[in-house]
Design an enzyme around this catalytic site. Structure first.
Site, PDB file in Angstrom:
ATOM      1  N   SER A  79      40.085  42.286  40.617  1.00  0.00           N
ATOM      2  CA  SER A  79      38.663  42.386  40.909  1.00  0.00           C
ATOM      3  C   SER A  79      38.128  43.752  40.476  1.00  0.00           C
ATOM      4  O   SER A  79      38.365  44.174  39.352  1.00  0.00           O
ATOM      5  CB  SER A  79      38.415  42.100  42.384  1.00  0.00           C
ATOM      6  OG  SER A  79      37.048  41.827  42.627  1.00  0.00           O
ATOM      7  N   ASP A 191      37.057  35.397  40.858  1.00  0.00           N
ATOM      8  CA  ASP A 191      37.585  36.666  41.345  1.00  0.00           C
ATOM      9  C   ASP A 191      39.087  36.648  41.655  1.00  0.00           C
ATOM     10  O   ASP A 191      39.570  35.784  42.380  1.00  0.00           O
ATOM     11  CB  ASP A 191      36.814  37.053  42.601  1.00  0.00           C
ATOM     12  CG  ASP A 191      37.086  38.463  43.044  1.00  0.00           C
ATOM     13  OD1 ASP A 191      38.019  38.662  43.833  1.00  0.00           O
ATOM     14  OD2 ASP A 191      36.370  39.365  42.581  1.00  0.00           O
TER      15      ASP A 191
END
Length: 291
Positions: A79, A191
């Site tokens: 991320s 993500d």
């Protein structure tokens, strides 16, 4: 006529927004076989975890490690951690990373849109990373690098370690309902923090003997407990895309990294003793060594 065209226009815009982008200049990110690194010196990995704007703390950690002569061989990111990890793996030192962080404008990496499956498209972030790295793919970076993303349909973790660096980072950073999902080779990715906020096991697979992991998430991650050294900066509680506290976050990373230095040195020394042939001299200082 205008009365009929407006509804049609409203239908076409979302369709265009959802269309996948093609980037023929770089091969798409791929998960290729991981080959563990072999070295006559301890293989040290730095794992940078998810946490939105709190990821600026990663820069502070790198500042302290570099000042102490500790330069990890392997870099892994998830991320927001994948952004700093990619730039670090691509050759940016601590001073350069801090300069980029302080000069960063919201519009450099955030492209808001009125249409599509999220408020942020994500192409700006991809282009920012690729431009900074001179369009080099993952396998051409200075350090071995891996980035974590999540298959949207199956919720399975994917380890991108080849191909388009910016697109891999974009996929890893695509928070559902905020960023658009990323289409790579017909598969949608979101993500990386959904499957591993601090992907320590990936660094182990890459051959790391000493793993330094940085957890900037609010809730914490169980993965970080598998690291040799876990660094948990006390960052300001900011919104995901709020860059206003970057200075405070960088300082928090520095503070947490300094506190962890004795443990880091001890772990590296332990790893070196495990590799040293019998009868060789002990290392009296680790500060000046570049790992």
């Amino acid at each position: 006529m205008l009365r009929f065209l407006l509804p049609l226009f409203a239908l076409l815009l979302p369709a265009c927004a959802l269309a996948p982008h093609e980037y023929p200049e770089l091969a798409p990110p791929r998960a290729v076989e991981i080959m563990p690194i072999r070295s006559d010196r301890p293989v040290v990995a730095l794992v940078l975890g998810a946490g939105g704007a709190r990821g600026f703390a990663h820069v502070g950690v790198i500042k302290v490690l570099e000042a102490e002569g500790i330069r990890p061989t392997v870099v892994v990111g998830s991320s927001s951690g994948s952004v700093v990890a990619a730039l670090y793996a691509g050759g940016y030192n601590a001073a350069a990373l801090e300069d980029l962080a302080l000069r960063l404008e919201d519009r450099d990496v955030i492209d808001f849109t009125l249409f599509g499956p999220g408020r942020v498209e994500g192409e700006a972030l991809q282009d920012y990373v690729n431009k900074a790295l001179r369009n080099r793919p993952i396998e051409a970076l200075e350090r071995p690098f891996a980035v974590i993303a999540t298959e949207r349909a199956t919720n399975r973790m994917t380890i991108f370690n080849s191909g388009n660096t910016g697109l891999a980072v974009r996929a890893s950073s695509s928070i559902p309902n905020l960023f658009w999902p990323v289409i790579i080779a017909g598969t949608e990715y979101v993500d990386g923090g959904l499957t591993s906020r601090v992907p320590v096991p990936v660094a182990r697979r890459m051959g790391a003997q000493v793993v330094i992991a940085v957890d900037v998430s609010w809730r914490g991650s169980r993965d970080v407990d598998a690291a040799d050294v876990a660094i948990r900066p006390t960052t300001p509680r900011t919104r995901t895309l709020d860059f206003s506290a970057r200075l405070e976050s960088i300082a928090a990373g520095e503070t947490a990294a300094r506190a962890a230095l004795p443990e880091i040195r001890a772990r590296i020394a332990q790893a070196e003793r495990g590799q040293r042939p019998r009868g060789s001299l002990a290392v009296t200082s680790l500060v000046t060594r570049d790992w």
